[in-house]
Write a protein that holds these residues in place. Structure first.
Motif, PDB file in Angstrom:
ATOM      1  N   ILE A   1      13.196  20.202  29.812  1.00 55.91           N
ATOM      2  CA  ILE A   1      13.681  20.295  28.428  1.00 55.91           C
ATOM      3  C   ILE A   1      12.602  19.854  27.447  1.00 55.91           C
ATOM      4  CG2 ILE A   1      15.360  19.359  26.791  1.00 55.91           C
ATOM      5  CD1 ILE A   1      17.341  19.168  29.115  1.00 55.91           C
ATOM      6  N   ILE A   2      11.934  18.732  27.744  1.00 57.86           N
ATOM      7  CA  ILE A   2      10.904  18.216  26.835  1.00 57.86           C
ATOM      8  C   ILE A   2       9.704  19.150  26.769  1.00 57.86           C
ATOM      9  CG2 ILE A   2       9.342  16.262  26.411  1.00 57.86           C
ATOM     10  CD1 ILE A   2      12.217  15.669  25.810  1.00 57.86           C
TER      11      ILE A   2
ATOM     12  N   CYS B   1      10.180  21.273  23.863  1.00 58.42           N
ATOM     13  CA  CYS B   1      10.420  20.553  22.601  1.00 58.42           C
ATOM     14  C   CYS B   1       9.064  20.194  21.985  1.00 58.42           C
ATOM     15  CB  CYS B   1      11.269  19.308  22.835  1.00 58.42           C
ATOM     16  SG  CYS B   1      12.918  19.650  23.459  1.00 58.42           S
ATOM     17  N   THR B   2       8.489  21.124  21.273  1.00 54.91           N
ATOM     18  CA  THR B   2       7.147  20.911  20.718  1.00 54.91           C
ATOM     19  C   THR B   2       7.132  19.828  19.645  1.00 54.91           C
ATOM     20  OG1 THR B   2       7.556  22.720  19.152  1.00 54.91           O
ATOM     21  CG2 THR B   2       6.439  23.266  21.224  1.00 54.91           C
ATOM     22  N   GLU B   3       8.220  19.654  18.926  1.00 54.43           N
ATOM     23  CA  GLU B   3       8.268  18.633  17.881  1.00 54.43           C
ATOM     24  C   GLU B   3       8.131  17.229  18.471  1.00 54.43           C
ATOM     25  OE1 GLU B   3      11.574  18.949  15.324  1.00 54.43           O
ATOM     26  OE2 GLU B   3      11.218  21.025  14.757  1.00 54.43           O
ATOM     27  N   ILE B   4       8.798  16.998  19.598  1.00 53.49           N
ATOM     28  CA  ILE B   4       8.711  15.682  20.241  1.00 53.49           C
ATOM     29  C   ILE B   4       7.310  15.453  20.801  1.00 53.49           C
ATOM     30  CG2 ILE B   4       9.591  14.276  22.154  1.00 53.49           C
ATOM     31  CD1 ILE B   4      12.299  15.483  21.732  1.00 53.49           C
TER      32      ILE B   4
ATOM     33  N   LYS C   1      16.550  16.066  13.575  1.00 49.21           N
ATOM     34  CA  LYS C   1      17.490  16.055  14.687  1.00 49.21           C
ATOM     35  C   LYS C   1      17.618  14.644  15.242  1.00 49.21           C
ATOM     36  CE  LYS C   1      16.264  20.804  15.859  1.00 49.21           C
ATOM     37  NZ  LYS C   1      15.308  20.956  14.742  1.00 49.21           N
TER      38      LYS C   1
ATOM     39  N   TYR D   1      17.407  13.443  18.273  1.00 50.36           N
ATOM     40  CA  TYR D   1      16.397  13.003  19.226  1.00 50.36           C
ATOM     41  C   TYR D   1      15.080  12.669  18.529  1.00 50.36           C
ATOM     42  CZ  TYR D   1      19.672  14.823  22.688  1.00 50.36           C
ATOM     43  OH  TYR D   1      20.793  15.047  23.447  1.00 50.36           O
ATOM     44  N   ILE D   2      14.752  13.397  17.464  1.00 49.71           N
ATOM     45  CA  ILE D   2      13.550  13.082  16.692  1.00 49.71           C
ATOM     46  C   ILE D   2      13.702  11.709  16.042  1.00 49.71           C
ATOM     47  CG2 ILE D   2      12.101  13.800  14.763  1.00 49.71           C
ATOM     48  CD1 ILE D   2      11.846  15.621  17.128  1.00 49.71           C
TER      49      ILE D   2
END
Length: 358
Positions: free
Chosen positions: A74-75, A78-81, A19, A21-22
């Protein structure tokens, strides 16, 4: 605390397209590492969060164009971030506010200017222009200064004026100047250009030309470009139809004699940079204090440069490999191979010419 996205790749992320953002988090983390930015200001720091995490999250907030509270909510999901940053929980919104207040504007300017190190261009085609940012999120059509007498009411005309000195070929911001209220463009020409010249000189780059619109048409500006910068003068003239013998100034006369030779319009890329900066990162500023407004604009510029730098390097590597390795299989030109080669090129290039941030 280690940024996992820089040390190793998450195998679950490689199975699907990353994505945006990633990608931004990975790019900015890689740039901060190669710019030798310190993670902690002191050896007595709590080491719960570091400067890298603060800068990345604050730049990501400008990319999302959200308030501190909304961004942290929001963050938090977002576990990936969070895994990429190597933290188990998101910082409280007041933590980001205090971090933004604590970070110096000079430090953020050096981080923003450090992205020019990642370009391979030696002779840089530069340009300068200015744009306006809204100092409030209220609609300009309905915002008025209230007074007792209705006839004396007027619209608010004050805004944040951003003057940028950019690399037109790579579309990267080199230096900038922030002002309040309407002001003439010519006031900031000398300071912004000399600041950009100092940054490019440290990066061992030479200014090829300077493009500007008619707002910067002054004899002193033409002289500065020709004599001090020793670059091609491409500043547009106000009255180009006026005869040369009626034109004032030695350098303005020389510029008018070579108007016909300036065929290509590189200055339009300045407008492209402003358009992308406003559409992607937002054109309004949420902060109230002047110092926080300046830092918020700087974080917008850092987020913009982060998106631009890797794209320009990938385009450069594609051209190199297509020219040299035409006989190699097409597999070598895959995205994985390009990113690996990009990492090696960036590491060797930036170590050879690195700007000291402290």
């Amino acid at each position: 605390m280690v940024l996992r996205g820089v040390v190793g790749e998450n195998p679950t992320m490689n199975k699907r397209k990353e994505k945006k953002y990633i990608k931004l988090v990975k790019r900015l983390a890689s740039c901060l590492k190669r710019l030798s930015v310190r993670k902690y200001n002191s050896k007595y720091s709590k080491r719960v969060f570091n400067n890298w995490i603060h800068v990345i999250l604050l730049a990501l907030r400008q990319r999302m164009d959200k308030s501190y509270r909304e961004f942290c909510d929001i963050i938090d999901v977002c576990t990936e971030i969070l895994d990429l940053l190597g933290i188990s929980k998101v910082p409280h919104f007041t933590t980001l506010q205090k971090a933004a207040k604590r970070l110096r504007a000079n430090f953020l300017e050096k981080v923003m200017a450090g992205f020019i190190l990642f370009t391979m261009t030696i002779n840089v085609r530069t340009g300068i222009d200015a744009t306006g940012l809204q100092a409030t999120r209220a609609s300009a059509h309905y915002t008025t200064v209230l007074k007792k007498n209705k006839k004396s009411r007027r619209k608010i005309k004050k805004y944040i004026k951003l003057t940028t000195y950019v690399d037109l070929d790579k579309q990267i911001i080199v230096s900038q100047k922030i002002r309040r209220s309407p002001a003439h463009d010519n006031r900031d020409f000398k300071s912004v250009v000399f600041k950009g010249k100092k940054i490019l000189s440290k990066a061992k780059k030479k200014i090829k030309s300077v493009d500007a619109d008619k707002g910067y048409d002054a004899e002193e500006n033409h002289r500065l470009v020709v004599e001090d910068l020793q670059a091609e003068d491409r500043i547009k003239l106000k009255n180009k139809d006026k005869p040369i013998w009626k034109t004032k100034g030695q350098y303005r006369k020389k510029a008018k004699r070579r108007i016909k030779r300036l065929k290509r319009n590189h200055r339009s890329k300045n407008e492209t940079i402003f358009s992308v900066l406003k559409r992607v990162n937002g054109s309004t500023i949420r902060s109230i204090k002047v110092s926080m407004q300046n830092k918020e604009v700087l974080f917008k510029e850092i987020a913009y440069n982060t998106n631009r730098i890797i794209k320009s390097f990938l385009d450069f590597l594609k051209e190199v490999y297509c020219a040299v390795n035409q006989h190699l299989p097409a597999l070598l030109l895959s995205q994985q191979y390009l990113i690996l080669s990009l990492d090696q090129c960036l590491h060797s290039f930036v170590l050879s010419q690195c700007i000291l941030l402290y």
